[in-house]
Design a protein around this motif. Sequence first.
Motif, PDB file in Angstrom:
ATOM      1  N   GLU A  90      -1.786   4.252 -43.958  1.00 11.33           N
ATOM      2  CA  GLU A  90      -2.109   3.811 -42.606  1.00 11.33           C
ATOM      3  C   GLU A  90      -1.520   2.411 -42.443  1.00 11.33           C
ATOM      4  O   GLU A  90      -1.600   1.591 -43.352  1.00 11.33           O
ATOM      5  CB  GLU A  90      -3.628   3.758 -42.450  1.00 11.33           C
ATOM      6  N   GLU A  91      -0.905   2.130 -41.282  1.00 11.16           N
ATOM      7  CA  GLU A  91      -0.327   0.809 -41.055  1.00 11.16           C
ATOM      8  C   GLU A  91      -0.921   0.166 -39.810  1.00 11.16           C
ATOM      9  O   GLU A  91      -1.162   0.842 -38.810  1.00 11.16           O
ATOM     10  CB  GLU A  91       1.190   0.896 -40.874  1.00 11.16           C
ATOM     11  N   THR A  92      -1.127  -1.144 -39.894  1.00 11.31           N
ATOM     12  CA  THR A  92      -1.599  -1.922 -38.762  1.00 11.31           C
ATOM     13  C   THR A  92      -0.634  -3.080 -38.558  1.00 11.31           C
ATOM     14  O   THR A  92      -0.219  -3.719 -39.517  1.00 11.31           O
ATOM     15  CB  THR A  92      -3.028  -2.444 -38.998  1.00 11.31           C
ATOM     16  N   PHE A  93      -0.260  -3.313 -37.293  1.00 13.47           N
ATOM     17  CA  PHE A  93       0.693  -4.359 -36.939  1.00 13.47           C
ATOM     18  C   PHE A  93       0.009  -5.365 -36.021  1.00 13.47           C
ATOM     19  O   PHE A  93      -0.576  -4.971 -35.009  1.00 13.47           O
ATOM     20  CB  PHE A  93       1.902  -3.760 -36.217  1.00 13.47           C
ATOM     21  N   VAL A  94       0.097  -6.654 -36.379  1.00 17.58           N
ATOM     22  CA  VAL A  94      -0.460  -7.736 -35.576  1.00 17.58           C
ATOM     23  C   VAL A  94       0.717  -8.575 -35.087  1.00 17.58           C
ATOM     24  O   VAL A  94       1.475  -9.110 -35.906  1.00 17.58           O
ATOM     25  CB  VAL A  94      -1.432  -8.603 -36.397  1.00 17.58           C
ATOM     26  N   VAL A  95       0.877  -8.691 -33.779  1.00 18.45           N
ATOM     27  CA  VAL A  95       2.004  -9.426 -33.210  1.00 18.45           C
ATOM     28  C   VAL A  95       1.658 -10.915 -33.179  1.00 18.45           C
ATOM     29  O   VAL A  95       0.718 -11.332 -32.503  1.00 18.45           O
ATOM     30  CB  VAL A  95       2.361  -8.909 -31.804  1.00 18.45           C
ATOM     31  N   LEU A  96       2.447 -11.697 -33.909  1.00 20.52           N
ATOM     32  CA  LEU A  96       2.223 -13.139 -34.011  1.00 20.52           C
ATOM     33  C   LEU A  96       3.030 -13.923 -32.979  1.00 20.52           C
ATOM     34  O   LEU A  96       2.610 -14.998 -32.550  1.00 20.52           O
ATOM     35  CB  LEU A  96       2.579 -13.625 -35.424  1.00 20.52           C
ATOM     36  N   ALA A  97       4.201 -13.411 -32.607  1.00 18.65           N
ATOM     37  CA  ALA A  97       5.053 -14.059 -31.604  1.00 18.65           C
ATOM     38  C   ALA A  97       5.989 -13.007 -31.017  1.00 18.65           C
ATOM     39  O   ALA A  97       6.405 -12.083 -31.712  1.00 18.65           O
ATOM     40  CB  ALA A  97       5.862 -15.198 -32.226  1.00 18.65           C
ATOM     41  N   GLY A  98       6.320 -13.158 -29.744  1.00 21.11           N
ATOM     42  CA  GLY A  98       7.199 -12.188 -29.085  1.00 21.11           C
ATOM     43  C   GLY A  98       6.422 -10.959 -28.641  1.00 21.11           C
ATOM     44  O   GLY A  98       5.196 -10.986 -28.524  1.00 21.11           O
ATOM     45  N   GLU A  99       7.169  -9.880 -28.378  1.00 21.58           N
ATOM     46  CA  GLU A  99       6.551  -8.610 -27.987  1.00 21.58           C
ATOM     47  C   GLU A  99       7.147  -7.485 -28.811  1.00 21.58           C
ATOM     48  O   GLU A  99       8.373  -7.319 -28.856  1.00 21.58           O
ATOM     49  CB  GLU A  99       6.774  -8.335 -26.497  1.00 21.58           C
TER      50      GLU A  99
ATOM     51  N   PRO B 292       8.755  10.549 -29.345  1.00 20.45           N
ATOM     52  CA  PRO B 292       8.459   9.112 -29.339  1.00 20.45           C
ATOM     53  C   PRO B 292       7.960   8.589 -27.997  1.00 20.45           C
ATOM     54  O   PRO B 292       8.568   8.832 -26.958  1.00 20.45           O
ATOM     55  CB  PRO B 292       9.799   8.472 -29.708  1.00 20.45           C
ATOM     56  N   GLU B 293       6.825   7.901 -28.041  1.00 24.35           N
ATOM     57  CA  GLU B 293       6.258   7.232 -26.876  1.00 24.35           C
ATOM     58  C   GLU B 293       6.339   5.732 -27.121  1.00 24.35           C
ATOM     59  O   GLU B 293       5.876   5.233 -28.146  1.00 24.35           O
ATOM     60  CB  GLU B 293       4.794   7.638 -26.685  1.00 24.35           C
ATOM     61  N   ARG B 294       6.959   5.008 -26.185  1.00 24.84           N
ATOM     62  CA  ARG B 294       7.105   3.554 -26.324  1.00 24.84           C
ATOM     63  C   ARG B 294       5.799   2.865 -25.951  1.00 24.84           C
ATOM     64  O   ARG B 294       5.218   3.113 -24.888  1.00 24.84           O
ATOM     65  CB  ARG B 294       8.238   3.047 -25.435  1.00 24.84           C
ATOM     66  N   VAL B 295       5.344   1.984 -26.855  1.00 25.05           N
ATOM     67  CA  VAL B 295       4.165   1.162 -26.618  1.00 25.05           C
ATOM     68  C   VAL B 295       4.601  -0.283 -26.813  1.00 25.05           C
ATOM     69  O   VAL B 295       5.141  -0.631 -27.867  1.00 25.05           O
ATOM     70  CB  VAL B 295       3.021   1.520 -27.599  1.00 25.05           C
ATOM     71  N   ASP B 296       4.395  -1.127 -25.802  1.00 20.37           N
ATOM     72  CA  ASP B 296       4.735  -2.545 -25.891  1.00 20.37           C
ATOM     73  C   ASP B 296       3.471  -3.326 -26.216  1.00 20.37           C
ATOM     74  O   ASP B 296       2.457  -3.205 -25.516  1.00 20.37           O
ATOM     75  CB  ASP B 296       5.359  -3.033 -24.588  1.00 20.37           C
ATOM     76  N   VAL B 297       3.542  -4.135 -27.277  1.00 17.95           N
ATOM     77  CA  VAL B 297       2.385  -4.884 -27.756  1.00 17.95           C
ATOM     78  C   VAL B 297       2.721  -6.375 -27.679  1.00 17.95           C
ATOM     79  O   VAL B 297       3.620  -6.845 -28.374  1.00 17.95           O
ATOM     80  CB  VAL B 297       2.028  -4.488 -29.203  1.00 17.95           C
ATOM     81  N   PRO B 298       2.010  -7.142 -26.821  1.00 17.16           N
ATOM     82  CA  PRO B 298       2.322  -8.561 -26.652  1.00 17.16           C
ATOM     83  C   PRO B 298       1.768  -9.416 -27.792  1.00 17.16           C
ATOM     84  O   PRO B 298       0.983  -8.940 -28.620  1.00 17.16           O
ATOM     85  CB  PRO B 298       1.627  -8.902 -25.328  1.00 17.16           C
ATOM     86  N   THR B 299       2.148 -10.680 -27.796  1.00 16.71           N
ATOM     87  CA  THR B 299       1.622 -11.650 -28.757  1.00 16.71           C
ATOM     88  C   THR B 299       0.098 -11.580 -28.770  1.00 16.71           C
ATOM     89  O   THR B 299      -0.534 -11.568 -27.716  1.00 16.71           O
ATOM     90  CB  THR B 299       2.072 -13.077 -28.380  1.00 16.71           C
ATOM     91  N   GLY B 300      -0.465 -11.495 -29.958  1.00 15.82           N
ATOM     92  CA  GLY B 300      -1.917 -11.404 -30.116  1.00 15.82           C
ATOM     93  C   GLY B 300      -2.429  -9.984 -30.131  1.00 15.82           C
ATOM     94  O   GLY B 300      -3.582  -9.743 -30.477  1.00 15.82           O
TER      95      GLY B 300
END
Length: 129
Positions: A61-70, A79-87
């Motif tokens: 299982e993987e978890t991604f935390v966005v620290l900077a950028g998107e 494939p479904e595109r999901v955009d995840v902003p900073t934070g």
Amino acid sequence: MSFRAIRPDEFEWITRPHEPGEPARHVAELSDAIGSTHVRGNVWRYEPGARGKRHRHPIQEETFVVLAGELSIYLGETPERVDVPTGGVVNVPPGTPLQSANHGDVDLLVYAYGYPPEDATADLLDPAV
């Protein structure tokens, strides 16, 4: 209790293979550096326009935390595109195809961690982007 801490200026960045003229991805592999035994953790830096390989982890299982950028992440068989902003945070269950990309104009910085840590390479798939 034993602990380890690493400051960002101590990260050892490894540039991942990429084609000439293609934006690069860089990874700071942290698991060994911090003595992690139960999870795998990395910080990824994607230059603008960089994209990872589409893949799937059979048991991790993987978890991604966005620290900077998107982060733009493409998830699923179709494939479904999901955009995840900073934070923001996205969790990807085992067996889910995924591909990460930086469609922005600034560096993307993401902390990625996985459980259980896999010793084998993920299954590589045809790209979504």
